[in-house]
Write a protein that holds these residues in place. Sequence first.
Motif, PDB file in Angstrom:
ATOM      1  N   PRO A  14      62.878  28.617  23.925  1.00 44.74           N
ATOM      2  CA  PRO A  14      61.476  28.944  24.204  1.00 44.74           C
ATOM      3  C   PRO A  14      61.296  29.491  25.625  1.00 44.74           C
ATOM      4  O   PRO A  14      61.546  28.793  26.590  1.00 44.74           O
ATOM      5  CB  PRO A  14      60.769  27.599  24.026  1.00 44.74           C
ATOM      6  CG  PRO A  14      61.624  26.829  23.082  1.00 44.74           C
ATOM      7  CD  PRO A  14      63.033  27.298  23.314  1.00 44.74           C
ATOM      8  N   ARG A  54      73.198  27.603  17.107  1.00 47.64           N
ATOM      9  CA  ARG A  54      73.333  28.708  16.180  1.00 47.64           C
ATOM     10  C   ARG A  54      72.766  29.965  16.827  1.00 47.64           C
ATOM     11  O   ARG A  54      71.674  29.927  17.381  1.00 47.64           O
ATOM     12  CB  ARG A  54      72.581  28.413  14.887  1.00 47.64           C
ATOM     13  CG  ARG A  54      73.449  27.777  13.824  1.00 47.64           C
ATOM     14  CD  ARG A  54      72.610  27.008  12.847  1.00 47.64           C
ATOM     15  NE  ARG A  54      72.135  25.781  13.481  1.00 47.64           N
ATOM     16  CZ  ARG A  54      72.839  24.641  13.480  1.00 47.64           C
ATOM     17  NH1 ARG A  54      73.987  24.588  12.855  1.00 47.64           N
ATOM     18  NH2 ARG A  54      72.386  23.561  14.078  1.00 47.64           N
ATOM     19  N   PRO A  55      73.527  31.065  16.783  1.00 47.11           N
ATOM     20  CA  PRO A  55      73.015  32.302  17.380  1.00 47.11           C
ATOM     21  C   PRO A  55      71.771  32.797  16.640  1.00 47.11           C
ATOM     22  O   PRO A  55      71.628  32.550  15.443  1.00 47.11           O
ATOM     23  CB  PRO A  55      74.169  33.287  17.202  1.00 47.11           C
ATOM     24  CG  PRO A  55      75.232  32.610  16.442  1.00 47.11           C
ATOM     25  CD  PRO A  55      74.859  31.199  16.196  1.00 47.11           C
ATOM     26  N   GLU A  59      77.336  38.541  15.568  1.00 50.75           N
ATOM     27  CA  GLU A  59      78.376  37.965  14.710  1.00 50.75           C
ATOM     28  C   GLU A  59      79.613  37.555  15.495  1.00 50.75           C
ATOM     29  O   GLU A  59      79.861  38.029  16.607  1.00 50.75           O
ATOM     30  CB  GLU A  59      78.750  38.941  13.603  1.00 50.75           C
ATOM     31  CG  GLU A  59      79.292  40.265  14.133  1.00 50.75           C
ATOM     32  CD  GLU A  59      79.762  41.187  13.015  1.00 50.75           C
ATOM     33  OE1 GLU A  59      79.509  40.886  11.839  1.00 50.75           O
ATOM     34  OE2 GLU A  59      80.402  42.199  13.338  1.00 50.75           O
ATOM     35  N   VAL A  66      84.454  37.335   9.511  1.00 46.91           N
ATOM     36  CA  VAL A  66      83.177  36.830  10.018  1.00 46.91           C
ATOM     37  C   VAL A  66      83.088  35.325   9.772  1.00 46.91           C
ATOM     38  O   VAL A  66      83.412  34.850   8.685  1.00 46.91           O
ATOM     39  CB  VAL A  66      82.001  37.524   9.312  1.00 46.91           C
ATOM     40  CG1 VAL A  66      80.679  36.906   9.761  1.00 46.91           C
ATOM     41  CG2 VAL A  66      82.008  39.008   9.605  1.00 46.91           C
ATOM     42  N   THR A  68      80.536  31.754  10.444  1.00 44.73           N
ATOM     43  CA  THR A  68      79.321  31.126  10.972  1.00 44.73           C
ATOM     44  C   THR A  68      79.557  29.629  10.923  1.00 44.73           C
ATOM     45  O   THR A  68      80.088  29.108   9.945  1.00 44.73           O
ATOM     46  CB  THR A  68      78.084  31.430  10.114  1.00 44.73           C
ATOM     47  OG1 THR A  68      78.384  31.104   8.755  1.00 44.73           O
ATOM     48  CG2 THR A  68      77.669  32.873  10.202  1.00 44.73           C
ATOM     49  N   SER A  70      77.736  25.941  11.167  1.00 45.84           N
ATOM     50  CA  SER A  70      76.445  25.265  11.269  1.00 45.84           C
ATOM     51  C   SER A  70      76.609  23.884  11.885  1.00 45.84           C
ATOM     52  O   SER A  70      75.652  23.153  12.037  1.00 45.84           O
ATOM     53  CB  SER A  70      75.769  25.188   9.906  1.00 45.84           C
ATOM     54  OG  SER A  70      76.621  24.571   8.999  1.00 45.84           O
ATOM     55  N   GLU A  74      82.521  22.211  11.578  1.00 46.31           N
ATOM     56  CA  GLU A  74      83.038  23.416  10.941  1.00 46.31           C
ATOM     57  C   GLU A  74      83.849  24.248  11.928  1.00 46.31           C
ATOM     58  O   GLU A  74      84.870  24.831  11.560  1.00 46.31           O
ATOM     59  CB  GLU A  74      81.884  24.246  10.363  1.00 46.31           C
ATOM     60  CG  GLU A  74      81.238  23.565   9.171  1.00 46.31           C
ATOM     61  CD  GLU A  74      79.998  24.298   8.663  1.00 46.31           C
ATOM     62  OE1 GLU A  74      79.861  25.510   8.945  1.00 46.31           O
ATOM     63  OE2 GLU A  74      79.175  23.652   7.998  1.00 46.31           O
TER      64      GLU A  74
END
Lengths: 506, 362
Positions: A14, A54-55, A59, A66, A68, A70, A74
């Motif tokens: 923010p 998390r972006p 990527e 690729v 990701t 979470s 992981e």
Amino acid sequence: MTTLSINHLRKTFPGVVANDDVNLHIAAGETHAILGENGAGKSTLIKMISGLYRPDSGEMLLNDKVVTFSSPREAIRAGIGVVHQHFMLIPALSVAENVVLGSEPGGFHFPKRLASQKVRELSLRAGLPLDPTTRVADLSVGMQQRVEIVKALYRQARILILDEPTAVLTPQETEDLFVVLRKLKEEGIPIVFISHKLDEVRAIADTVTVMRAGKTLHTQPIASASANELATMMVGREVSLNARTSASHPGDVTLKIRDLSVLDDRKLQAIKGVSFELRAGEILGVAGVDGNGQTELVEAIVGMRSAVSGSIHFAGQDITRDSVSTRIALGISYVPQDRQHDGLVLPFTLTENLMLRDLLPPYAKRGWLTPRSAESQSRELLARFDVRPPVPDATAQSLSGGNQQKVILAREVSRAPRLLIAVQPTRGLDVGAIESIHHELEKLRDQGSAILLVSLELDEILALSDRICVLHAGSIVVTLPGEGASRDTIGLAMTGTDPNAKEVLR
Amino acid sequence: MKNKLQQMTVPLYAVLTGLILGAIIMLISGYNPLSAYGSLVVGAFGSASAIGNTLTSAVPLILVGLGIAVAFRAGLFNIGAEGQYWMGAIVAVWIGYHFPTLTPILHITLALLGAMLAGALWGGVIPGLTKSLVGAHEVITTMMLSYIAIFFVHYLLEQGPMMAPGFVPQSRPIAATAALPNLFPATGIFSNATLSSGFLIALAAAAVTHIVLFRTTFGYRLRTVGHNPAAAKYAGMSVTRFTILSLGLSGLLAGLAGGVQMLGVDQQLNDSVSSGFGYTGIVVSLLARNNPYAVILAGIFFAALSVGSQTMQINSGVSANMTDVITGIIVFFVAADRLYQYGFSRIRSRVRAKSLERTEQG
Ligand SMILES: Nc1ncnc2c1ncn2[C@@H]1O[C@H](COP(=O)(O)OP(=O)(O)OP(=O)(O)O)[C@@H](O)[C@H]1O
Ligand SMILES: [Mg+2]
């Protein structure tokens, strides 16, 4: 062979863009350094790679695929090992338990013996010997970092990322770490290394990437970059590295220590009959290998640890038995070594943190907080000490490590203390910030404050001190004038040999 | 501002989840949840007397909840508010029937001051001292002292010094000069309704607690000790002193709850096992995230659940105990707020992963 590529990664909080178009390529088997000012977004980047954040967009490619994440789990499973700037260990658990946590051997039953044995073997193989049964809470920070590295190796990390690992290490520990990192590199594990110390980066890295204001600016082989070039690129202006301060004009004695003896937490004598004097308008550097009584000496002077014998006089007054708050009121400031443990209240706002040791005007009056004048004072200090973002209502937690350190410095330096005790004051600061803090300390000295500078960084001691004393095994080995002091002499004294005595022998 | 709203999202979700799961249970057992909740709301707020009852019942919950919130802010767990409540009640009733010649203002003030003092001693000074002198944990000592207080009530009333003449184990009623007045006028729609003026005391206590916590250096220190005792020591604050003071303030509010309840509602000491306020107060402060103003809302909410449940049982046949089930679910979800954060982030990352796949395919 592992490679990691990052394309156009972006992360906002923010009101703050922490990462904005970050691009990075870590080639197989290379050691890649990331440089950047405080708040440039380095830790944020690492937290995204390790699955903690998390972006927003962009990527990540691990071995050209690729990925990701979470959750950190992981990322760990994918082979990413991270040692964060602020460690993520559980103090109440043993070394072995911390290492295997989350991927314990055995099934329902936890085989303590087996875990200890596995951890011991692994740590020896990696060149990071550890006692698996010690509680993490009882370890030094350097040792805790070992635990973090062993933890990453235990989970079979195929890439190792270290966020400012050397900020908490002694020079010797840094050397040891580099030996381990070089060995890992030989095994083909790529390493990402974040540091503010340019000579370290030049010693260990193959490639360097510079970040500024959330962006990756530039990547180049380390061989073609000089320290000054890198510093300028990072901060965006010329910086003079480790410039020596001007001559001092010492006044009356501010702090007088006589035959002081202090015990450590295990009730062993950590300071053994130390005596010295510190004058107004003077910086006395305390050099020494970590764990030679620095902590106990400092805590005795600020009143957090009692003296078993000897005396402490402050401005002619005996304060040996006075409380911490009395000493604060007398004008003793203190920058502690561990910013998150003692120096800050992380959930508090910056304004609330700035008033921590001064519930007086402009922060408070007769028992009442005065929010309006507190805020304007806070605004002024955040600007003067270049805290980013300079938002009085931000929580200390949301600041980058270096900016947290600046908040503590702002608080302790700005109260115009008669005595400032600064332990590793520039730990975790970028070269630009170090330069300006050194300026602030010099200014404070010239206004007549006495400064006791405790640092493990010889460069810092040499740059700032008017006199240097060397602490070894709880005693002062030698006291030297700062002007013209040589690294060799101090290095020798740090092992406990008095260089003067040696000359007499010859 | 935004921050404050964010802090309240978890409690709001918890309440919502509690109500929804409650509805599902009603559906499964063959009731209509809409009409049940409808009659619950009517029972709690449907008339002047319902509103009066709900707000009056909220008073002890708010006061005890404030006390527990203060302790939580200082990093302490006051689990014995029940006992502090009873000590306050005993002293208030004793003063209440002893000095019938005092003017009402003086009499009430004296009784409530006595109640606060008793609660503060029972909750703060004794556990605080034992903690700092011999290291006894406040969870254990406040709980043990709570049992002592409850048995002390039994002793006083069962043939003891405070038992009224006769065979019923209860005390003499308080004098008229000590009774808290009714806030509602005795006319029109209010003719059958009562609202204890204790409600104003509860509102004032919330405001004062808020001011103490966030506007004074005392409150600042208390919160510092609560968040980071090491930093408090570094700043020269005495952790021991603040342990005693904050448990004392916590007990003071619980004792006030006992006093206000006696002078405003019960009017005499009865031989009951437990008021339950000490425990509901923990729930109230958890739901309110230890924010004094939110404690008012949370207190009214739980009071409404319990007052409305009677009407719900009569009108729709759903057992009044259903509201206890709902309370339990809410507590579970407030305490497990990490669960929400985890849940949300997983859903979000799923969605993002899906949309990423789609763009790659497209
Ligand atoms: N959890 C958070 N909430 C809000 N802002 C954050 C949060 N984490 C980081 N930031 C902001 O993002 C920016 C980047 O912070 P980051 O910690 O990545 O910097 P850094 O490069 O690691 O700095 P340092 O060298 O001081 O450690 C800063 O402006 C910081 O205030
Ligand atoms: Mg960082």
